[in-house]
Design a protein around this motif. Structure first.
Motif, short mmCIF file in Angstrom:
data_model
loop_
_atom_site.label_atom_id
_atom_site.label_comp_id
_atom_site.label_asym_id
_atom_site.label_seq_id
_atom_site.Cartn_x
_atom_site.Cartn_y
_atom_site.Cartn_z
N GLY A 202 1.06 -0.97 0.38
CA GLY A 202 0.06 0.26 0.06
C GLY A 202 0.60 1.82 0.16
N TYR A 203 1.75 0.94 0.27
CA TYR A 203 3.40 2.36 -0.26
C TYR A 203 4.18 1.54 -0.59
CZ TYR A 203 5.47 0.53 4.13
OH TYR A 203 6.47 -0.49 4.68
N SER A 204 4.81 2.80 -1.44
CA SER A 204 6.40 2.38 -1.83
C SER A 204 7.23 2.55 -1.54
CB SER A 204 6.15 3.93 -3.46
OG SER A 204 6.09 4.96 -2.66
N LEU A 205 7.83 2.50 -1.56
CA LEU A 205 9.83 1.62 -0.96
C LEU A 205 10.49 2.08 -1.96
CD1 LEU A 205 10.77 2.06 1.89
CD2 LEU A 205 11.12 -0.58 1.69
N THR A 206 11.60 3.15 -1.80
CA THR A 206 12.95 3.42 -2.46
C THR A 206 14.01 3.76 -1.63
OG1 THR A 206 12.55 5.73 -3.18
CG2 THR A 206 11.33 4.16 -4.99
N GLY A 207 15.69 3.28 -2.59
CA GLY A 207 16.53 3.51 -1.96
C GLY A 207 17.78 4.49 -2.77
N GLY A 208 18.58 5.09 -2.13
CA GLY A 208 20.02 5.69 -3.18
C GLY A 208 19.67 5.70 -4.48
N GLY A 216 13.23 6.67 0.69
CA GLY A 216 11.61 7.36 0.23
C GLY A 216 10.90 5.92 0.49
N LEU A 217 9.30 6.34 1.12
CA LEU A 217 8.62 6.06 1.46
C LEU A 217 7.60 6.90 0.69
CD1 LEU A 217 7.41 4.05 4.52
CD2 LEU A 217 5.85 5.95 3.39
N GLY A 218 6.77 6.92 -0.09
CA GLY A 218 5.87 6.97 -0.54
C GLY A 218 3.80 6.47 -1.01
N ARG A 219 2.80 7.73 -0.93
CA ARG A 219 1.48 7.00 -0.83
C ARG A 219 1.08 7.40 -2.04
NH1 ARG A 219 -0.99 3.57 2.31
NH2 ARG A 219 -0.16 3.26 4.38
N ALA A 220 -0.18 7.04 -2.03
CA ALA A 220 -0.34 8.09 -3.23
C ALA A 220 -1.83 8.32 -3.18
CB ALA A 220 -1.14 7.19 -4.56
N VAL A 221 -3.02 9.74 -3.49
CA VAL A 221 -3.93 10.85 -3.03
C VAL A 221 -4.68 10.41 -3.83
CG1 VAL A 221 -4.37 13.25 -2.77
CG2 VAL A 221 -2.18 12.25 -1.74
N HIS A 222 -5.94 9.93 -3.23
CA HIS A 222 -7.26 9.76 -4.26
C HIS A 222 -8.18 11.16 -3.90
CE1 HIS A 222 -5.08 5.87 -3.26
NE2 HIS A 222 -5.75 5.63 -4.66
N ASP A 223 -9.06 11.46 -5.57
CA ASP A 223 -9.69 12.41 -4.95
C ASP A 223 -10.92 11.59 -4.47
OD1 ASP A 223 -10.96 11.16 -7.60
OD2 ASP A 223 -10.10 12.59 -8.77
N ALA A 224 -12.13 12.34 -4.57
CA ALA A 224 -13.46 11.64 -4.27
C ALA A 224 -14.21 10.49 -4.84
CB ALA A 224 -14.49 13.25 -4.49
N SER A 225 -13.20 10.35 -6.14
CA SER A 225 -13.86 8.83 -7.16
C SER A 225 -12.94 8.29 -7.07
CB SER A 225 -14.83 9.91 -8.61
OG SER A 225 -13.21 9.56 -8.87
N GLU A 227 -9.77 8.35 -7.80
CA GLU A 227 -9.12 8.25 -9.35
C GLU A 227 -7.44 9.01 -8.53
OE1 GLU A 227 -8.08 10.84 -13.66
OE2 GLU A 227 -9.86 10.80 -12.01
N VAL A 228 -6.62 8.89 -8.99
CA VAL A 228 -5.17 8.86 -7.95
C VAL A 228 -5.20 10.03 -8.38
CG1 VAL A 228 -2.82 8.71 -7.85
CG2 VAL A 228 -4.54 6.75 -7.25
N VAL A 229 -4.38 11.71 -7.73
CA VAL A 229 -4.42 12.63 -8.33
C VAL A 229 -2.64 13.43 -7.68
CG1 VAL A 229 -6.28 13.04 -8.56
CG2 VAL A 229 -5.64 13.67 -6.81
N ALA A 230 -2.27 12.52 -7.18
CA ALA A 230 -1.16 12.80 -6.54
C ALA A 230 -0.37 11.87 -5.76
CB ALA A 230 -1.01 14.19 -5.38
#
Length: 265
Positions: A202-208, A216-225, A227-230
């Protein structure tokens, strides 16, 4: 009545008129880049579509690039929109996103004490539109605001890529495969492994990828529908990203994003 001559055919026009013509040419080039921003566009195609000599187009594109209005990718040889256009369009969607999630980014940086980033998709790239530094003495500044990277390189960038439909993921990875080698000699196979990690956890993980010993660790941001927006990511030194803390950081990002998405958020 005969049609007006093209700008290329008016070398003896008065100086003031030539200046106006140059503005029209530059705007024409800019509009053509805008309409082809998803995939990018080559110098030859730009010159052809705008009815300009290649040398004229190259000179004007260089000026637009120097002003930050367009961006030239030296690997793909393609032009994309530049960050200055996003600044000019402060009311544009991407910057509504920045304003909307600024508080979440500040809260994430406060709670983790590490640097938080907000990214959006721009064609086959991820574009950093905001950054908030944490209080931890060793700052992990993997990106500058306005920096682009191929989708799949970096935690936020990977979260954006992995959230796309399967067919689109294949398309993006294929388009970016030559560029990946610039980042730790990464391959499409490496990117697919990152996508699989995102799907599993449910989250990304990258190194170097950008800075040695940075994670780095990242998550997606969804809108009300839905859909991933950021995407929101956090970068820290490797020693601060052991498995237990990764889960904590991932949960903090999730909580702060959801708090913004609440009706009264």
């Amino acid at each position: 009545m005969s049609s007006p001559a093209s700008p290329e055919k008016l070398p003896n026009a008065p100086k003031s008129q030539r200046g106006v013509q140059s503005i029209h040419r530059a705007i024409g080039l800019l509009r053509t880049v805008v309409s082809n921003n998803e995939r990018g566009i080559s110098l030859a195609a730009l010159a052809r579509e705008c009815g300009l000599h290649v040398a004229t187009a190259r000179r004007m594109l260089g000026a637009l690039e120097n002003e930050g209005l367009i961006n030239y990718d030296s690997v793909t040889k393609l032009y994309h929109l530049g960050i200055e256009l996003f600044y000019f369009g402060a009311a544009a969607y991407q910057f509504q996103m920045r304003d909307r999630y600024r508080h979440a980014l500040e809260r994430i940086a406060l709670r983790t004490e590490d640097t938080a980033f907000l990214l959006v998709r721009s064609g086959n790239d991820a574009l950093v539109i905001d950054r908030v530094e944490g209080a931890f003495p060793i700052r992990t500044l993997t990106h500058e605001v306005g920096q682009r990277s191929p989708l799949g390189m970096g935690a936020g960038s990977t979260a954006l890529l992995a959230s796309l439909p399967e067919k689109k993921i294949h398309s993006v990875i294929q388009a970016n495969k030559r560029r990946y080698a610039q980042y730790k000699n990464s391959t499409p196979e490496d990117v697919w492994q990152l996508v699989e990690h995102f799907r599993e956890h449910g989250y990304s993980l990258t190194g170097g990828v950008f800075i040695p010993e940075a994670v780095g660790l990242g998550r997606a941001v969804h809108d009300a529908s839905g859909e991933v927006v950021a995407a929101v990511s956090v970068a820290a030194i490797k020693q601060r990203m052991d498995p237990e803390r990764r889960e904590m950081v991932a949960e903090i990002i999730k909580q702060e994003i959801e708090a913004i998405e609440k009706p009264n958020g």
